[in-house]
Motif scaffolding. Structure first.
Motif, PDB file in Angstrom:
ATOM      1  N   LEU A   1      -5.358   8.137  -4.268  1.00 36.69           N
ATOM      2  CA  LEU A   1      -5.379   9.600  -4.315  1.00 36.69           C
ATOM      3  C   LEU A   1      -6.065  10.210  -3.091  1.00 36.69           C
ATOM      4  N   PRO A   2      -7.254   9.740  -2.670  1.00 41.59           N
ATOM      5  CA  PRO A   2      -7.841  10.289  -1.444  1.00 41.59           C
ATOM      6  C   PRO A   2      -6.983  10.050  -0.199  1.00 41.59           C
ATOM      7  N   GLU A   3      -6.293   8.906  -0.156  1.00 41.81           N
ATOM      8  CA  GLU A   3      -5.387   8.655   0.974  1.00 41.81           C
ATOM      9  C   GLU A   3      -4.254   9.685   0.978  1.00 41.81           C
TER      10      GLU A   3
ATOM     11  N   ALA B   1       0.840  -1.206   0.000  1.00 43.09           N
ATOM     12  CA  ALA B   1       0.000   0.000   0.000  1.00 43.09           C
ATOM     13  C   ALA B   1       0.870   1.249   0.000  1.00 43.09           C
ATOM     14  N   THR B   2       1.904   1.259   0.808  1.00 47.47           N
ATOM     15  CA  THR B   2       2.815   2.405   0.858  1.00 47.47           C
ATOM     16  C   THR B   2       3.531   2.570  -0.478  1.00 47.47           C
ATOM     17  N   ALA B   3       3.971   1.473  -1.055  1.00 47.47           N
ATOM     18  CA  ALA B   3       4.657   1.526  -2.347  1.00 47.47           C
ATOM     19  C   ALA B   3       3.723   2.061  -3.429  1.00 47.47           C
ATOM     20  N   LEU B   4       2.464   1.619  -3.420  1.00 44.92           N
ATOM     21  CA  LEU B   4       1.494   2.107  -4.396  1.00 44.92           C
ATOM     22  C   LEU B   4       1.237   3.601  -4.216  1.00 44.92           C
ATOM     23  N   ARG B   5       1.130   4.053  -2.970  1.00 46.66           N
ATOM     24  CA  ARG B   5       0.931   5.480  -2.723  1.00 46.66           C
ATOM     25  C   ARG B   5       2.081   6.288  -3.315  1.00 46.66           C
TER      26      ARG B   5
ATOM     27  N   SER C   1      -1.592   7.333 -18.020  1.00 45.62           N
ATOM     28  CA  SER C   1      -0.197   7.756 -18.125  1.00 45.62           C
ATOM     29  C   SER C   1       0.765   6.728 -17.541  1.00 45.62           C
ATOM     30  N   SER C   2       0.217   5.697 -16.900  1.00 45.23           N
ATOM     31  CA  SER C   2       1.054   4.675 -16.260  1.00 45.23           C
ATOM     32  C   SER C   2       0.751   3.295 -16.829  1.00 45.23           C
ATOM     33  N   ASP C   3       1.790   2.602 -17.223  1.00 45.14           N
ATOM     34  CA  ASP C   3       1.624   1.230 -17.701  1.00 45.14           C
ATOM     35  C   ASP C   3       1.608   0.235 -16.546  1.00 45.14           C
ATOM     36  N   GLU C   4       2.020   0.682 -15.369  1.00 38.92           N
ATOM     37  CA  GLU C   4       2.211  -0.231 -14.246  1.00 38.92           C
ATOM     38  C   GLU C   4       1.121  -0.169 -13.181  1.00 38.92           C
ATOM     39  N   ILE C   5       0.393   0.950 -13.103  1.00 41.12           N
ATOM     40  CA  ILE C   5      -0.580   1.135 -12.028  1.00 41.12           C
ATOM     41  C   ILE C   5      -1.984   1.141 -12.614  1.00 41.12           C
ATOM     42  N   GLU C   6      -2.836   0.298 -12.081  1.00 38.71           N
ATOM     43  CA  GLU C   6      -4.222   0.210 -12.536  1.00 38.71           C
ATOM     44  C   GLU C   6      -5.044   1.379 -12.013  1.00 38.71           C
ATOM     45  N   TYR C   7      -6.119   1.698 -12.722  1.00 36.95           N
ATOM     46  CA  TYR C   7      -6.998   2.803 -12.328  1.00 36.95           C
ATOM     47  C   TYR C   7      -7.468   2.667 -10.882  1.00 36.95           C
ATOM     48  N   GLU C   8      -7.828   1.469 -10.456  1.00 40.22           N
ATOM     49  CA  GLU C   8      -8.351   1.266  -9.106  1.00 40.22           C
ATOM     50  C   GLU C   8      -7.377   1.772  -8.049  1.00 40.22           C
ATOM     51  N   ASN C   9      -6.094   1.644  -8.312  1.00 38.02           N
ATOM     52  CA  ASN C   9      -5.103   2.131  -7.356  1.00 38.02           C
ATOM     53  C   ASN C   9      -5.077   3.650  -7.307  1.00 38.02           C
ATOM     54  N   PHE C  10      -5.251   4.303  -8.432  1.00 41.28           N
ATOM     55  CA  PHE C  10      -5.359   5.766  -8.410  1.00 41.28           C
ATOM     56  C   PHE C  10      -6.619   6.177  -7.659  1.00 41.28           C
ATOM     57  N   HIS C  11      -7.707   5.515  -7.980  1.00 46.27           N
ATOM     58  CA  HIS C  11      -9.005   5.822  -7.367  1.00 46.27           C
ATOM     59  C   HIS C  11      -8.953   5.690  -5.849  1.00 46.27           C
ATOM     60  N   LYS C  12      -8.244   4.704  -5.345  1.00 54.59           N
ATOM     61  CA  LYS C  12      -8.152   4.465  -3.894  1.00 54.59           C
ATOM     62  C   LYS C  12      -7.041   5.273  -3.231  1.00 54.59           C
TER      63      LYS C  12
ATOM     64  N   GLU D   1      -4.356  12.583  -0.352  1.00 57.42           N
ATOM     65  CA  GLU D   1      -4.939  13.888  -0.040  1.00 57.42           C
ATOM     66  C   GLU D   1      -5.055  14.076   1.481  1.00 57.42           C
ATOM     67  N   ARG D   2      -5.509  13.047   2.177  1.00 56.59           N
ATOM     68  CA  ARG D   2      -5.611  13.132   3.644  1.00 56.59           C
ATOM     69  C   ARG D   2      -4.234  13.313   4.281  1.00 56.59           C
ATOM     70  N   MET D   3      -3.196  12.813   3.630  1.00 52.96           N
ATOM     71  CA  MET D   3      -1.827  12.944   4.129  1.00 52.96           C
ATOM     72  C   MET D   3      -1.207  14.288   3.752  1.00 52.96           C
ATOM     73  N   GLY D   4      -1.902  15.087   2.944  1.00 54.75           N
ATOM     74  CA  GLY D   4      -1.381  16.380   2.515  1.00 54.75           C
ATOM     75  C   GLY D   4      -0.353  16.289   1.401  1.00 54.75           C
ATOM     76  N   LYS D   5      -0.294  15.156   0.717  1.00 58.45           N
ATOM     77  CA  LYS D   5       0.689  14.966  -0.353  1.00 58.45           C
ATOM     78  C   LYS D   5       0.169  15.438  -1.710  1.00 58.45           C
ATOM     79  N   VAL D   6      -1.159  15.417  -1.903  1.00 61.86           N
ATOM     80  CA  VAL D   6      -1.795  15.875  -3.131  1.00 61.86           C
ATOM     81  C   VAL D   6      -3.056  16.642  -2.757  1.00 61.86           C
ATOM     82  N   HIS D   7      -3.583  17.362  -3.720  1.00 61.16           N
ATOM     83  CA  HIS D   7      -4.879  18.008  -3.515  1.00 61.16           C
ATOM     84  C   HIS D   7      -5.644  18.023  -4.833  1.00 61.16           C
ATOM     85  N   ARG D   8      -6.958  18.095  -4.711  1.00 67.23           N
ATOM     86  CA  ARG D   8      -7.797  18.153  -5.903  1.00 67.23           C
ATOM     87  C   ARG D   8      -8.235  19.590  -6.146  1.00 67.23           C
TER      88      ARG D   8
END
Length: 92
Positions: free
Chosen positions: A50-52, A12-16, A37-48, A54-61
């Motif tokens: 990104l909000p994590e 999970a940490t590696a995917l984040r 844009s990624s050949d290695e990461i499936e959409y479901e991982n972005f979907h799950k 965001e809560r960590m303050g690493k990204v924002h929408r």
């Protein structure tokens, strides 16, 4: 059980971190666009993850969604860093 395994294995940490790297390299994209844009990461991982991140303050929408280039539906666009980060103003 799957979530526990993902967390315990460190995957999970590696995917984040992989998702974060994609956002840094491609700011201003939707989660679907990021997945394309990624050949290695499936959409479901972005979907799950990104909000994590965001809560960590690493990204924002963005405040305003826009039409996704993949689905043509309105969707959030993602940027690295916490919301209001002055360095993000260069990306707009």
């Amino acid at each position: 059980e799957a979530a526990k395994d993902l967390t315990a294995s460190g995957r999970a940490t590696a995917l984040r971190m992989e998702v974060l790297s994609c956002v840094v390299a491609n700011p201003g994209l939707t989660s679907r666009e990021l997945s394309k844009s990624s050949d290695e990461i499936e959409y479901e991982n972005f979907h799950k993850r990104l909000p994590e991140l965001e809560r960590m303050g690493k990204v924002h929408r963005s405040d305003e969604p826009r039409a996704c280039r993949v689905t043509s539906r309105k969707a959030s666009i993602w940027f690295p860093g916490p919301k209001g980060d002055p360095e993000q103003m260069d990306l707009i």
